[in-house]
Design a protein around this motif. Sequence first.
Motif, short mmCIF file in Angstrom:
data_model
loop_
_atom_site.label_atom_id
_atom_site.label_comp_id
_atom_site.label_asym_id
_atom_site.label_seq_id
_atom_site.Cartn_x
_atom_site.Cartn_y
_atom_site.Cartn_z
N PRO A 119 -26.19 20.78 -5.44
CA PRO A 119 -27.25 19.52 -4.90
C PRO A 119 -27.06 18.65 -4.24
CG PRO A 119 -26.68 19.63 -6.86
CD PRO A 119 -25.89 20.38 -6.56
N LEU A 120 -27.99 18.90 -2.92
CA LEU A 120 -28.04 17.23 -2.40
C LEU A 120 -27.91 16.19 -2.17
CD1 LEU A 120 -27.29 16.90 0.87
CD2 LEU A 120 -30.22 17.32 1.41
N VAL A 121 -27.61 14.83 -2.62
CA VAL A 121 -27.57 13.98 -3.03
C VAL A 121 -27.74 13.01 -1.59
CG1 VAL A 121 -27.05 14.08 -5.47
CG2 VAL A 121 -25.40 13.32 -3.80
N PRO A 149 -26.73 8.03 3.65
CA PRO A 149 -25.41 8.75 3.99
C PRO A 149 -26.05 9.81 3.00
CG PRO A 149 -24.59 7.33 3.78
CD PRO A 149 -25.86 6.38 3.47
N ALA A 150 -25.91 11.18 3.30
CA ALA A 150 -26.22 12.25 2.41
C ALA A 150 -24.80 13.24 2.08
CB ALA A 150 -28.05 13.03 2.12
N PHE A 151 -24.90 14.01 0.83
CA PHE A 151 -23.95 15.10 0.35
C PHE A 151 -23.68 15.75 0.00
CE2 PHE A 151 -22.48 11.65 -1.77
CZ PHE A 151 -21.44 12.51 -2.67
N SER A 199 -32.11 14.03 -3.97
CA SER A 199 -31.83 12.76 -5.66
C SER A 199 -31.04 11.98 -4.42
CB SER A 199 -31.07 13.28 -6.71
OG SER A 199 -31.40 14.92 -7.22
N ILE A 200 -30.54 11.17 -5.62
CA ILE A 200 -30.32 9.41 -5.52
C ILE A 200 -28.83 9.08 -5.88
CG2 ILE A 200 -31.02 6.97 -3.68
CD1 ILE A 200 -32.97 8.01 -3.40
N PHE A 234 -21.48 15.85 6.11
CA PHE A 234 -22.48 14.76 5.57
C PHE A 234 -23.90 14.58 6.86
CE2 PHE A 234 -19.55 11.78 7.37
CZ PHE A 234 -20.90 10.92 7.22
N ARG A 235 -25.23 13.64 6.23
CA ARG A 235 -25.58 13.66 7.59
C ARG A 235 -26.60 12.84 7.01
NH1 ARG A 235 -28.66 19.14 5.14
NH2 ARG A 235 -26.50 20.28 6.48
#
Length: 265
Positions: A226-228, A205-207, A170-171, A189-190
């Motif tokens: 969840p990954l955002v 960037p996502a975490f 999700s964003i 993070f990635r």
Amino acid sequence: MVNFTMDAILLILLKKLLACPAGYGRVFAGAATGAAMTCIAIVIFRKTPVLRFVVFHGVINVVMMKAGLGIKWGRELFRGWVLLYIESFLLGGVFQFVQQYIRRGSMFFLLAVISYYLVSVIWKIILFFSEKGNRYCEVEVFFGEKNDRLRGLIDTGNTLSDTISNDPVSIIDRASVRRLTEEKKPERFRYISYHSIGKKEGVMPAFRLDKMQIIRDGNKINVEHPLVAVSEEELGSENYQMIINPDILTGGKKNGDKSGSSTSV
């Protein structure tokens, strides 16, 4: 009290319809503001009905929505104003229908509660047949000791996924992340690469959040870790702060989906 009751019902219905993250304390404060302003306006403008009409419909209702729901100026406020009057007409019709069967004046508040639940059911039926109206939801996000309530958009066009875990992504907007993390960068993070209309390639960037609750049609969906991905740009003009990947609602993973890729950092 009568005006406060009706204003509260209208604001609660509007809160659900627009998926506003405002708490019920704020909603009741907005209803009390609207009721007080109405009483004052009736006294001050009792001899000028035209001016009273303008104040009622162009000032008091706007102040009530701003105070009770925190709706931003512009398109979203106008949309809320229109929906408020649609609700008012619908609630008035339901109220009159129920009043045929309960005629005692002292039963007003019972009538109001019954009307509220009937209008809620009618709205759910309308939303069931309106895919666009059913796209919005409230989202409560948790990270460390912080939590925040946001307005989310369930976007069937969001097929972004993480190629390492195959989890849907999700964003979330940057301002919300700042409130959650207090400007501190998450430990792990990635980067998620993506492509969209008007932009061939980009990275975000996502975490992982600790938890997310999606509140939709009165039901809560709990999502653990969840990954955002963090959007560098404003998400949209309709006052939402998060774009929900619809696969999260079903707990699905996109095995083999290459619409998004990631690089660990």
